[in-house]
Design a protein around this motif. Sequence first.
Motif, mmCIF file in Angstrom:
data_model
loop_
_atom_site.group_PDB
_atom_site.id
_atom_site.type_symbol
_atom_site.label_atom_id
_atom_site.label_comp_id
_atom_site.label_asym_id
_atom_site.label_seq_id
_atom_site.Cartn_x
_atom_site.Cartn_y
_atom_site.Cartn_z
ATOM 1 N N LEU A 38 -8.724 1.102 -4.220
ATOM 2 C CA LEU A 38 -8.024 -0.066 -3.718
ATOM 3 C C LEU A 38 -8.118 -0.020 -2.210
ATOM 4 O O LEU A 38 -7.733 0.964 -1.586
ATOM 5 C CB LEU A 38 -6.564 -0.047 -4.168
ATOM 6 C CG LEU A 38 -5.858 -1.403 -4.060
ATOM 7 C CD1 LEU A 38 -4.914 -1.584 -5.231
ATOM 8 C CD2 LEU A 38 -5.123 -1.551 -2.751
ATOM 9 N N LEU A 39 -8.700 -1.100 -1.648
ATOM 10 C CA LEU A 39 -9.033 -1.082 -0.243
ATOM 11 C C LEU A 39 -8.270 -2.180 0.471
ATOM 12 O O LEU A 39 -8.286 -3.332 0.057
ATOM 13 C CB LEU A 39 -10.553 -1.289 -0.139
ATOM 14 C CG LEU A 39 -11.278 -1.274 1.190
ATOM 15 C CD1 LEU A 39 -12.670 -0.747 0.966
ATOM 16 C CD2 LEU A 39 -11.330 -2.653 1.797
ATOM 17 N N VAL A 40 -7.546 -1.815 1.503
ATOM 18 C CA VAL A 40 -6.810 -2.796 2.295
ATOM 19 C C VAL A 40 -7.674 -3.177 3.480
ATOM 20 O O VAL A 40 -8.199 -2.304 4.179
ATOM 21 C CB VAL A 40 -5.470 -2.214 2.796
ATOM 22 C CG1 VAL A 40 -4.761 -3.210 3.696
ATOM 23 C CG2 VAL A 40 -4.582 -1.813 1.621
ATOM 24 N N THR A 41 -7.874 -4.486 3.680
ATOM 25 C CA THR A 41 -8.716 -4.911 4.794
ATOM 26 C C THR A 41 -8.333 -6.322 5.219
ATOM 27 O O THR A 41 -7.703 -7.060 4.469
ATOM 28 C CB THR A 41 -10.209 -4.853 4.425
ATOM 29 O OG1 THR A 41 -10.984 -5.152 5.577
ATOM 30 C CG2 THR A 41 -10.543 -5.823 3.310
ATOM 31 N N HIS A 42 -8.681 -6.668 6.467
ATOM 32 C CA HIS A 42 -8.572 -8.084 6.807
ATOM 33 C C HIS A 42 -9.954 -8.644 7.138
ATOM 34 O O HIS A 42 -10.089 -9.732 7.647
ATOM 35 C CB HIS A 42 -7.573 -8.295 7.944
ATOM 36 C CG HIS A 42 -7.936 -7.559 9.194
ATOM 37 N ND1 HIS A 42 -7.339 -6.384 9.553
ATOM 38 C CD2 HIS A 42 -8.849 -7.819 10.152
ATOM 39 C CE1 HIS A 42 -7.848 -5.950 10.680
ATOM 40 N NE2 HIS A 42 -8.781 -6.799 11.060
ATOM 41 N N ASP A 43 -10.981 -7.837 6.836
ATOM 42 C CA ASP A 43 -12.362 -8.220 7.112
ATOM 43 C C ASP A 43 -12.960 -8.819 5.833
ATOM 44 O O ASP A 43 -13.128 -8.136 4.822
ATOM 45 C CB ASP A 43 -13.132 -6.971 7.551
ATOM 46 C CG ASP A 43 -14.565 -7.297 7.957
ATOM 47 O OD1 ASP A 43 -15.100 -8.330 7.503
ATOM 48 O OD2 ASP A 43 -15.131 -6.488 8.724
ATOM 49 N N GLY A 87 -5.567 9.618 -3.592
ATOM 50 C CA GLY A 87 -6.254 10.096 -2.403
ATOM 51 C C GLY A 87 -6.177 9.020 -1.335
ATOM 52 O O GLY A 87 -6.492 7.857 -1.604
ATOM 53 N N PHE A 88 -5.734 9.403 -0.136
ATOM 54 C CA PHE A 88 -5.592 8.426 0.943
ATOM 55 C C PHE A 88 -6.776 8.489 1.896
ATOM 56 O O PHE A 88 -7.231 9.561 2.276
ATOM 57 C CB PHE A 88 -4.335 8.709 1.768
ATOM 58 C CG PHE A 88 -3.050 8.391 1.060
ATOM 59 C CD1 PHE A 88 -2.548 7.089 1.063
ATOM 60 C CD2 PHE A 88 -2.338 9.383 0.403
ATOM 61 C CE1 PHE A 88 -1.351 6.804 0.421
ATOM 62 C CE2 PHE A 88 -1.157 9.098 -0.241
ATOM 63 C CZ PHE A 88 -0.651 7.806 -0.238
ATOM 64 N N VAL A 89 -7.238 7.296 2.318
ATOM 65 C CA VAL A 89 -8.199 7.212 3.424
ATOM 66 C C VAL A 89 -7.571 6.263 4.444
ATOM 67 O O VAL A 89 -7.192 5.144 4.098
ATOM 68 C CB VAL A 89 -9.563 6.675 2.951
ATOM 69 C CG1 VAL A 89 -10.532 6.573 4.121
ATOM 70 C CG2 VAL A 89 -10.139 7.548 1.852
ATOM 71 N N PHE A 90 -7.416 6.765 5.687
ATOM 72 C CA PHE A 90 -6.716 5.975 6.700
ATOM 73 C C PHE A 90 -7.680 5.384 7.719
ATOM 74 O O PHE A 90 -8.774 5.902 7.929
ATOM 75 C CB PHE A 90 -5.703 6.848 7.445
ATOM 76 C CG PHE A 90 -4.671 7.482 6.560
ATOM 77 C CD1 PHE A 90 -3.554 6.772 6.162
ATOM 78 C CD2 PHE A 90 -4.815 8.799 6.131
ATOM 79 C CE1 PHE A 90 -2.591 7.364 5.356
ATOM 80 C CE2 PHE A 90 -3.861 9.388 5.335
ATOM 81 C CZ PHE A 90 -2.747 8.670 4.934
ATOM 82 N N GLN A 91 -7.216 4.327 8.380
ATOM 83 C CA GLN A 91 -8.025 3.716 9.434
ATOM 84 C C GLN A 91 -8.307 4.716 10.554
ATOM 85 O O GLN A 91 -9.417 4.780 11.066
ATOM 86 C CB GLN A 91 -7.255 2.511 10.006
ATOM 87 C CG GLN A 91 -8.009 1.805 11.107
ATOM 88 C CD GLN A 91 -7.264 0.568 11.585
ATOM 89 O OE1 GLN A 91 -6.165 0.265 11.126
ATOM 90 N NE2 GLN A 91 -7.875 -0.163 12.500
ATOM 91 N N MET A 108 0.828 -1.203 0.000
ATOM 92 C CA MET A 108 0.000 0.000 0.000
ATOM 93 C C MET A 108 0.874 1.271 0.000
ATOM 94 O O MET A 108 0.593 2.234 -0.720
ATOM 95 C CB MET A 108 -0.864 -0.067 1.267
ATOM 96 C CG MET A 108 -1.392 1.230 1.732
ATOM 97 S SD MET A 108 -3.120 1.343 1.350
ATOM 98 C CE MET A 108 -3.454 2.928 2.042
ATOM 99 N N HIS A 109 1.966 1.275 0.791
ATOM 100 C CA HIS A 109 2.855 2.436 0.820
ATOM 101 C C HIS A 109 3.528 2.664 -0.522
ATOM 102 O O HIS A 109 3.690 3.793 -0.968
ATOM 103 C CB HIS A 109 3.921 2.273 1.916
ATOM 104 C CG HIS A 109 3.349 2.289 3.299
ATOM 105 N ND1 HIS A 109 3.858 1.535 4.329
ATOM 106 C CD2 HIS A 109 2.286 2.952 3.808
ATOM 107 C CE1 HIS A 109 3.137 1.753 5.417
ATOM 108 N NE2 HIS A 109 2.180 2.603 5.134
ATOM 109 N N LEU A 110 3.889 1.539 -1.191
ATOM 110 C CA LEU A 110 4.519 1.683 -2.507
ATOM 111 C C LEU A 110 3.514 2.220 -3.515
ATOM 112 O O LEU A 110 3.823 3.124 -4.293
ATOM 113 C CB LEU A 110 5.063 0.328 -2.989
ATOM 114 C CG LEU A 110 6.276 -0.208 -2.214
ATOM 115 C CD1 LEU A 110 6.725 -1.546 -2.810
ATOM 116 C CD2 LEU A 110 7.423 0.781 -2.277
ATOM 117 N N LEU A 111 2.286 1.649 -3.455
ATOM 118 C CA LEU A 111 1.264 2.102 -4.404
ATOM 119 C C LEU A 111 0.928 3.577 -4.162
ATOM 120 O O LEU A 111 0.603 4.303 -5.092
ATOM 121 C CB LEU A 111 -0.003 1.254 -4.263
ATOM 122 C CG LEU A 111 0.138 -0.214 -4.717
ATOM 123 C CD1 LEU A 111 -1.143 -0.998 -4.414
ATOM 124 C CD2 LEU A 111 0.467 -0.296 -6.202
#
Lengths: 430, 226
Positions: free
Chosen positions: B199-204, B89-93, B51-54
């Motif tokens: 692009l969404l990072v999740t473990h849910d 555009g970043f959306v953070f937890q 995610m940081h690279l992207l």
Amino acid sequence: MTFFNTLRTAFNGIFSNLLRAGLTTLGIVIGVASVITMLALGNGARAAVDANFRYLGSDVVQIGVKEKIDQGEFVPVGQILSYEDGLEMPRQVALVDQVIMSIAGEGKVRHGRNVVDMPLLGATADALLTLIARQEVQPVEWELSKRPLPADFLAQGRFFTPAEVIAGADVCVLGHKTARDLFGGDNPLDELVWVNRRRCIVIGVLTELEVTNPALRNRTRPNESFYLPISTAIANLFDRPPSVVVTARVSDEARMGEARQQIIAYLRQRHGVEKDATGVYADDFELTTRQDILGAQQEAARTFAFLLAAMATVSLVVGGIGIMNVMLVSVTERTREIGVRLAVGATQRDIVGQFLLESVLISAGGGLLGAAVGVLSIPLAAGLNRGVALLSPQSIPLALGVALLTGLLFGLYPALRASRLDPIEALRYE
Amino acid sequence: MTTLINIHQLTKTYQMGDSTVHALRGVSFTVASGEFVALMGPSGSGKSTLMHLLGCLDTPTNGRYELAGQDVGRLSRRARARVRNEQIGFVFQTFNLLPRLSALANVMLPLQYRGRLAGSVVGKTAVSALEQVGLADRMHHKPTELSGGQRQRVAIARALVTDPALILADEPTGNLDSQTGQEIMALLQQLHQNGRTILLVTHDADVAAQTQRVLRMHDGAVISNQ
């Protein structure tokens, strides 16, 4: 980011912890205030020196007796400088064409039942010309551009003549206030006053005078004066012959050095001054020229500038370290904010700009506050310095410049540190 | 559909003391423009690194990263800041809003770093971004005066305001209760419908199920892509 937005961001940063920013500026405030006050003191001293020695034209040599302090009193080291020493000078010294002499004493002056204790001045006939040349005083509400004539200093009557001086005539001229103190509203002209135990005829009254330099007005009382011919004063006011101050005019300004040597030779011969054991003449008189005073003044100015620079440096470093410290804390506290700003596209330059501007604003605030404190403390410094302190106008931009430079220099490291943060680490920072 | 993200054999290694950590061991995939993709994996699988690279917050050790046809894997720090500002555009937890700024000022921030934009344009664009997330009526509130869901909406508005090619959302529902989380997912769905690439990072798994495609990672590699 536009400058305006950066400015707003920096202001936000400061106002979020105003107390801390305020305390940080303390070093700068004190530094700037002291620089301004010191410069005012120097300026005041210079103005006083100027006022005291302005009359000393480039073609005159002032000669006085050399004194030493003995049991708390000034006493001559050798012979006094006598009235006759001065009187003979134009005849004996080729390059001196004229001398003006004066002597200051104190005494009781009485008319009827009115008695005043006051300084008395023995003078030659050109005393009013000397007064004009000194430019220390002027008739009240005198137009500055106009040069007064001796007659403009006289309210009534006349000043004494050279003949009266040589004869030691019993005549006197009164200052404006002295005349009122002695005579109330009555006309003093041609009246008799007692000076110690001698009678004098009042032949003139001076007009009301004021001190030219407003900063010095509360120090002197120009209207309390009493002029006597110098010979009369010497004969009446002193138990022993007193020392006079001789101002010798040199006929050729280009030959000042030569004239100086001639005067020294003349006085050494008159006073019988011999070389001492080390081969140096033990002169009992002192010569002062405009050149001497300018030299001494420049020397004093150099010492003063060095002191000032040392002080400015100390305040710069102390204030600067304070700012650097607070900015480092601020950067650490706001690590996450920096991360967010970097993530949304702030460049390193944006971050440097934000934090640098913040430190410069803090120091500028301190500078302004310090300038205000400095200006307000000038009267206080003047009180401690016998009334001589004058705000030097260029000291304010100078001090503010120093403050800004401090903010810039010491804000640089924290700002660079902020800009070098890794955005990922910064965003993770708790 | 045009390809927005094209990564090829991306690797990232860190030096941790004496040992070398292989966070990414050669990751390759593409994301088309307009896709809604989830990136899943347990912690330590390398999804944060990816995610940081992207997001151009970091540079790869090896491999190639093209974003909208531009090779962005080897850019200078300054050029990456520009890519982040204009394309991502970043959306953070944890929302990562600036606490002292109003919702509107937070949303305006990316545009202010863009340079010479008139203040009125910045303001109008930010208001319209807040309208898109349904928060126009609360734009003068500070983050502390907003609920968690509202804060995340402000963060999404901030991500949208520059009209970026890609929205990267890192566990956007992780700090929200399930109902609010669902509302945020609905908002992302709606943005996707309007053509945004997310692009969404999740473990849910429930959250991942609402996307078009799931990339699963394990030990620094993509193990499934469907």
